[in-house]
Design an enzyme around this catalytic site. Structure first.
Site, PDB file in Angstrom:
ATOM      1  N   SER A  11     -47.737 -21.211   3.106  1.00 16.07           N
ATOM      2  CA  SER A  11     -47.198 -20.533   1.934  1.00 16.07           C
ATOM      3  C   SER A  11     -45.746 -20.962   1.698  1.00 16.07           C
ATOM      4  O   SER A  11     -45.454 -22.144   1.613  1.00 16.07           O
ATOM      5  CB  SER A  11     -47.337 -19.022   2.114  1.00 16.07           C
ATOM      6  OG  SER A  11     -47.188 -18.347   0.887  1.00 16.07           O
TER       7      SER A  11
ATOM      8  N   ASP B  14     -53.816 -19.212   0.033  1.00 15.21           N
ATOM      9  CA  ASP B  14     -52.631 -19.030   0.872  1.00 15.21           C
ATOM     10  C   ASP B  14     -52.987 -18.984   2.354  1.00 15.21           C
ATOM     11  O   ASP B  14     -53.828 -18.201   2.790  1.00 15.21           O
ATOM     12  CB  ASP B  14     -51.943 -17.726   0.457  1.00 15.21           C
ATOM     13  CG  ASP B  14     -50.540 -17.589   1.005  1.00 15.21           C
ATOM     14  OD1 ASP B  14     -50.364 -17.733   2.233  1.00 15.21           O
ATOM     15  OD2 ASP B  14     -49.629 -17.320   0.219  1.00 15.21           O
TER      16      ASP B  14
END
Length: 261
Positions: free
Chosen positions: A43, A157
């Site tokens: 991320s 993510d």
């Protein structure tokens, strides 16, 4: 701890806007005189790690510090699909403008971006190919960014499965692994300051410039021209739930790694 001259593996965790704290961490490590040999991140950690590995952290920081609300809004390419609110192409193209269109294997520092394969419920370590294709997959926050198609699967993510991806560093030829966890509150700092087998340290700093991106979602939700039909209250609840989930997973992963020493 004396870091001067030590070869370091750096692990940069997820954390949304808090991810800008990684910039300060990297600058402090550089000041310490250590040598960062590899970076693994997911991320926001993958994004900052990629920019640093490409040697463009100063240019990126300058751009972030100069962002205005209008600039932020101009980066949003709205997706009308059910997969997410933003396609993310404009953001990635801007990053390419700043950093360049680079292959991971051409970076001077070993780099791994961690994403999550929702079809097969497993982590995916991206270690080759276009740098910002890997970053785009790793930052695909559920509900906000649309997933990325990758070899027949959909990547989101990496923080969904591993918000502090230490495992990619296990085979590094380094003296120390430093992992930065941003998915905990300040009161949990002591828990994450323990070392893992005398090799891993986890810290939870708050960066000075994070407020530039911290209001990203707020700016979007307050704009009356954008996505009037979206239920932003529900999105905010989901985002808080995601943060809580990442914090829990990070603690469990740490406990697992510690038990394996």
């Amino acid at each position: 701890m004396e870091l001067k001259g030590k070869r370091v593996s750096l692990v940069l965790g997820s954390g949304g806007a808090r991810g800008l704290a990684h910039i300060g961490i990297i600058y402090e490590l550089e000041k310490s005189g250590c040598s960062i040999q590899s970076i693994s991140g997911c991320s926001a950690g993958a994004l900052i790690g990629a920019v640093y590995a490409a040697g463009k952290l100063d240019a990126f920081e300058e751009w972030v510090c100069e962002l205005t609300k209008v600039d932020v809004m101009s980066l949003l390419d709205i997706s009308w699909s059910s997969g997410g609110i933003v396609k993310g192409d404009r953001i990635i193209n801007k990053l390419i403008d700043i950093v360049g269109d680079i292959l991971i294997e051409d970076l001077p520092i070993s780099f791994t971006a961690v994403a999550a394969d929702v079809n097969n419920e497993k982590e995916v370590w991206l270690t080759s190919g276009r740098l910002f294709d890997a970053v785009r997959a790793s930052i695909s926050l559920p509900l906000f960014f649309t997933p990325v198609n990758y070899k027949g699967s959909h990547l989101i993510d990496g923080g969904v499965l591993n918000p502090v991806p230490i495992a990619p560093s296990f085979n590094d030829d380094t003296e120390l692994t430093i992992a930065v966890n941003l998915a905990v509150s300040i009161e949990h700092d002591n828990h994450f300051s323990n070392s893992f087998d005398n090799k891993v340290e986890l810290t939870s700093p708050i960066g000075k410039i994070q407020n530039k991106i911290k209001n990203f979602i707020r700016d979007l939700s307050e704009n009356p021209k954008v996505l009037k039909t979206r239920d932003w209250g529900a999105y905010n609840i989901a985002n808080q739930a995601f943060d809580a989930m990442q914090s829990t997973i990070a603690r469990q992963k740490y406990a697992l790694y510690h038990s394996l020493k």
